[in-house]
Design an enzyme around this catalytic site. Structure first.
Site, PDB file in Angstrom:
ATOM      1  N   CYS A  62       3.862  -4.682   6.657  1.00  0.00           N
ATOM      2  CA  CYS A  62       3.557  -4.616   5.189  1.00  0.00           C
ATOM      3  C   CYS A  62       4.462  -3.817   4.388  1.00  0.00           C
ATOM      4  O   CYS A  62       5.299  -3.132   5.115  1.00  0.00           O
ATOM      5  CB  CYS A  62       2.095  -3.282   4.847  1.00  0.00           C
ATOM      6  SG  CYS A  62       0.839  -3.752   6.092  1.00  0.00           S
ATOM      7  N   HIS A  96       0.969  -0.995  -0.097  1.00  0.00           N
ATOM      8  CA  HIS A  96       0.029  -0.034  -0.723  1.00  0.00           C
ATOM      9  C   HIS A  96       0.983   1.152   0.050  1.00  0.00           C
ATOM     10  O   HIS A  96       1.741   1.249  -0.020  1.00  0.00           O
ATOM     11  CB  HIS A  96      -0.570   0.070   1.413  1.00  0.00           C
ATOM     12  CG  HIS A  96      -0.214  -0.159   2.401  1.00  0.00           C
ATOM     13  ND1 HIS A  96       0.468   0.871   3.238  1.00  0.00           N
ATOM     14  CD2 HIS A  96      -0.101  -1.223   3.490  1.00  0.00           C
ATOM     15  CE1 HIS A  96       1.073   0.335   4.764  1.00  0.00           C
ATOM     16  NE2 HIS A  96       0.561   0.019   4.250  1.00  0.00           N
TER      17      HIS A  96
END
Length: 382
Positions: free
Chosen positions: A321, A303
């Protein structure tokens, strides 16, 4: 259940006992059906047996336009359906022998006490990346795994070699996936047929009461390759690197490290709320995150992470992440497709995610994957 066979055409009977006796003898031929009454047990094949002579045709229909396919035995005496009798269904049996005599019978099956259902990925008509398996997650336990697997068929446009494999989904539910031996070839067309109506899941699972199917096409060969040491993601299409993106992945050591190994892009979720408390990381973060693409059920995403801009290409300092700039994330979100392999290598990871935590079967060797089939670990070719 027995039903009299009667001649389709009538011959003129002569006067006298012998002629009547011959006609009576012909009319006494009969069939028997293994399922009888209105509450017959579903989940098993229908068998029709002829008392004398040979069968030429048997039709078992359900009154809704459906029929159970089947075959006549070599000796002509019996016919057995290839599919099981479904729960809560009225059936009519029409049989004919080689002398063109016919007989009919009827029976009904008991309704299912519990119904099992399936969640299917990919959806119909979708285009997927080269790492996307066929994935079936069941609502209820499946103890009769071999019986269920026998009813699953994958057909591909180029005879792709693959196999079913059973394991537990991240939810704890039973799951069976079909994975090719190697990543799919771009352009492959895939059809999946799940002939499950009438199959018994086993104790605690209930019956399936319908068939399922899906179809999808494999798109561009694109792989997202994350190098934890170089802090970069290379986007590789058809073997060529088309973009190298500076990233900051999970903080090495502990719960905030990234997973490594071969995974698959699961969903493109866009702007979502990410709350660290939902993944066991306390109150580390709670924010809206753009261009989010899921890699594991446990919360690893790719992301945009503009708050980490100083770390891109320099330091892995996220909560697990793979973050990048807004512009790179926007480009990747518009380019990547669900099913693209995500290959994470390098030091500082927390190891490989469990096989059911997303699509982790690519971390198994081909022989290890085939061994997860309920049918003696044999490869299922399509």
């Amino acid at each position: 259940m027995a039903a009299a066979l009667t001649a389709c055409g009538g011959g003129g009977a002569k006067e006298g006992g012998d002629a009547k006796g011959d006609q009576k003898k012909k009319s006494e031929m009969a069939i028997s059906v293994n399922l009888t009454g209105e509450q017959a047990k579903p989940g098993e094949p229908v068998t029709v047996t002829l008392a004398e002579g040979k069968l030429s045709l048997v039709k078992v229909s359900d009154g809704k336009g459906g029929e159970l396919p089947g075959k006549i035995a070599d000796d002509g005496r019996t016919w057995t359906s290839e599919r099981n009798a479904a729960p809560g269904t009225q059936y009519r049996v029409d049989a004919q022998n080689t002398d063109s005599q016919t007989a009919t019978a009827q029976f009904g099956t008991a309704a299912a006490d519990k119904v099992n259902k399936v969640t299917i990925v990919p959806g119909k008509g979708s285009t997927m990346g080269v790492g996307q398996p066929v994935s079936l997650v069941f609502d209820n336990p499946v103890k009769n795994k071999a019986e269920v697997e026998k009813r699953l068929k994958v057909t591909t446009s180029n005879n792709t070699e693959g196999s079913w494999g059973w394991f537990k989904d991240y939810t704890g539910n039973d799951r069976v996936d079909w994975r090719p031996k190697d990543y799919w070839k771009s352009g492959t067309e895939v059809k999946v047929e799940m002939s499950l109506n009438g199959v018994d899941s086993g104790p605690g699972g209930g019956y399936f009461v319908r068939d399922y199917d899906t179809n999808f096409t494999i798109g561009k060969d694109r792989r997202l390759q994350v190098d934890l040491d170089a802090k970069r993601m290379n986007v590789v299409e058809d073997g060529q690197t088309v973009k190298s993106i500076p990233v900051s992945a999970g903080t090495p050591g502990g719960k905030k490290a990234s997973w490594s190994g071969k995974m698959v892009l699961m969903t493109k979720e866009g702007t979502i709320r990410m709350d660290s408390q939902t993944v066991g990381l306390g109150d580390a973060y709670d924010k809206m995150v753009d261009y989010s693409m899921r890699v594991t059920w446990s919360g690893m995403y790719i992301h945009a992470a503009p708050w980490n801009a100083a770390k891109f290409g320099r330091e892995n300092a996220s909560s697990g992440c793979v973050g990048m700039s807004d512009s790179d994330a926007k480009w990747l979100f518009g380019t990547a497709q669900v099913g693209d392999p995500v290959e994470v290598a390098g030091s500082g990871s927390k190891g490989r995610a469990d096989i059911g935590n997303g699509y982790g079967q690519w971390n198994l060797s081909w022989d290890e994957w085939k061994a997860k089939s309920a049918l003696s670990g044999a490869a299922q070719n399509g």
